[in-house]
Enzyme design. Structure first.
Site, PDB file in Angstrom:
ATOM      1  N   SER A 276      73.116  91.569  43.976  1.00  0.00           N
ATOM      2  CA  SER A 276      73.825  90.515  43.630  1.00  0.00           C
ATOM      3  C   SER A 276      74.341  90.101  45.096  1.00  0.00           C
ATOM      4  O   SER A 276      74.277  90.700  45.861  1.00  0.00           O
ATOM      5  CB  SER A 276      75.232  90.944  42.945  1.00  0.00           C
ATOM      6  N   LYS A 282      75.526  96.273  43.401  1.00  0.00           N
ATOM      7  CA  LYS A 282      74.854  95.675  42.129  1.00  0.00           C
ATOM      8  C   LYS A 282      73.335  96.010  42.011  1.00  0.00           C
ATOM      9  O   LYS A 282      72.769  95.706  43.208  1.00  0.00           O
ATOM     10  CB  LYS A 282      75.137  94.280  41.597  1.00  0.00           C
ATOM     11  N   GLU A 289      65.883  90.944  32.079  1.00  0.00           N
ATOM     12  CA  GLU A 289      66.591  89.939  31.631  1.00  0.00           C
ATOM     13  C   GLU A 289      65.892  88.866  31.355  1.00  0.00           C
ATOM     14  O   GLU A 289      65.897  87.915  30.348  1.00  0.00           O
ATOM     15  CB  GLU A 289      67.772  89.612  32.225  1.00  0.00           C
TER      16      GLU A 289
END
Ligand code: ARG
Length: 457
Positions: A276, A282, A289
């Site tokens: 991130s 993260k 995804e």
């Protein structure tokens, strides 16, 4: 100047020219277009339209165009309406006279569908190969995770214990069915349309069987009107790709959930994750995804083509030019998606401890009921008895395995000393020897079956 402008008294509007132009995308078909033209020249030569000398010159010219294209040396013009017109124009410029006979008895209507069928066959072959590669990665996972027992979920609620390799093999079998959908689309594409002309069949009695052989088609079309209007094989292709995409998306969804901190069943390799820009801790499963996200395109491209086709009457209309971009897009994206998924699986780490810690004895409630059935109680009554015991455990915050035999006997005197054998994860797995079940033997058989199939692919 256009090749078709003889009957026109003025040239196309510039905007119309841009609007009509499919070259920016259909140049993807150049290889097929040139192979189709070579076969056509050969066919025309066999019926005396071309001399063998002229034929050789045309074929040499066509091969030179392909070479130049690959070397990035072709200059397309704004006035090249599509790849078919562009190749013909360049050929005329390269070899002159003999090129002007190339379009004898042929129409772009049968030409474009021939090219598209050849292209579709080629890409379906490589999609199938990618599915096989993914299946190999799946089976490899099933082999290396063969001793891991995980909670199996229905409704995302813990249901029954299963082998992790049983889960992986479920992925293998759905991909096996995807392969047959791809094969079916291939069969639909595998029909020669060259010779259908614009609508009524070529005005020249070419030997279509020889053309089919030369271009690798197994069948020759029986009806010219059917052929120039046929886009069903594209619908089947886009539908098969959507089906692959939908199922990859579901497995991606599982692994995304399993990679969350709450589950920690799996961890993606750094190479297939991203970070991130704001939160330093993260590690996001972006690869999965995107696999899930790309599925929207696959379904969208199918829907896009189906909607385009549905209003088109018989035979060819320019609407059909809209068939190529959804095809190219889905083909390109599914290729990447399949490659990425295989890599994600090959590099995945399994959180053995987190999985073991998550196995809740309630997962054995069905085995508990089966225990009473084996002692002679009808299943419905056993289900009720175990339900009551589970209710008691929930209320008193006890685990199913902490209840004393005495307490159990207060629910049914069929409970005996051997009830403690129920509380073995391995025992629960071993009892599922039924074909297709999660038993060790059954999963071993599944893997052996898969190995056999993959050896033949
Ligand atoms: N670019 C056109 C297509 O993709 C080729 C066929 C054109 N045929 C015609 N009669 N205008 O469909």
């Amino acid at each position: 100047m256009k090749m078709w402008d003889g009957r026109f008294s003025k040239s196309s509007d510039r905007l119309m020219e841009v609007f009509n132009n499919s070259l920016p995308f259909d140049k993807e078909l150049i290889e097929e277009d040139i192979a189709g033209s070579v076969a056509w020249v050969n066919a025309l030569c066999r019926i005396g339209i071309y001399t063998s000398k002229e034929r050789d010159k045309v074929i040499e010219g066509l091969q030179l165009i392909l070479q130049d294209y690959r070397a990035g040396k072709i200059e397309f013009l704004d006035s090249d309406e599509d790849i078919h017109m562009a190749v013909e124009r360049i050929l005329v410029e390269k070899i002159g006279g003999a090129a002007a006979k190339l379009h004898t008895g042929r129409s772009r209507n049968d030409q474009v569908i021939t090219d598209t069928r050849m292209y579709t066959k080629k890409v379906l072959r490589s999609i199938r190969d990618e599915i096989v590669n993914l299946q190999r990665a799946i089976v490899q996972r099933a082999k290396s995770d063969s001793d891991i027992i995980v909670p199996g979920y229905t409704h995302l609620q813990q249901a029954q214990p299963v082998l992790l390799s049983h889960y992986w093999m479920s992925f293998f079998f759905i991909m096996e069915r995807e392969k047959s959908r791809i094969d079916h689309a291939f069969e639909s594409a595998d029909i020669l349309s060259l010779g259908a002309g614009a609508i009524a069949g070529s005005g020249f009695d070419v030997d279509r069987e020889s053309i089919a052989k030369e271009l690798g088609f197994s069948n020759v079309s029986m009806n010219s009107m059917d052929m120039v209007g046929s886009r069903d094989f594209l619908l089947e292709t886009l539908s098969a790709i959507s089906s692959v995409g939908i199922h990859l998306s579901r497995y991606a969804e599982d692994l995304i959930i399993w990679s969350s901190k709450e589950f920690s069943f799996v961890e993606l390799d750094d190479a297939w994750s991203t970070g991130s820009s704001m939160m330093p801790q993260k590690k996001n499963p972006d690869s999965l995804e995107l696999i899930r996200g790309k599925c929207g395109r696959f379904i969208g491209n199918y829907t896009r083509l189906a909607t385009t086709i549905k209003g088109v009457g018989h035979t060819y209309f320019k609407d059909f030019q809209e068939d190529k971009e959804p095809l190219f897009d889905s083909v390109y994206q599914i290729g990447i998606v399949l490659k990425v998924f295989a890599q994600v699986l090959a590099t995945l780490k399994i959180g053995r401890d987190a999985i073991a810690a998550d196995l809740d004895p309630f997962l054995l409630a069905t085995d508990f009921a089966d225990y009473l059935v084996r002692k002679g109680m009808p299943f419905r009554s056993a289900h009720k008895v175990i339900g009551k015991i589970v209710g008691y455990c929930v209320e008193s915050e006890l685990s199913l395995k902490d209840i004393s035999l005495e307490k159990l006997r207060s629910y049914s005197d069929l409970f005996g000393e051997d009830v403690k054998d129920i509380f073995s994860w391995k025992g629960a797995i071993s009892s599922r020897t039924v074909q297709g079940g999660t038993g060790f033997e059954s999963v071993k058989k599944q893997i052996e079956f898969a190995d056999k199939i993959l050896k033949m692919d």
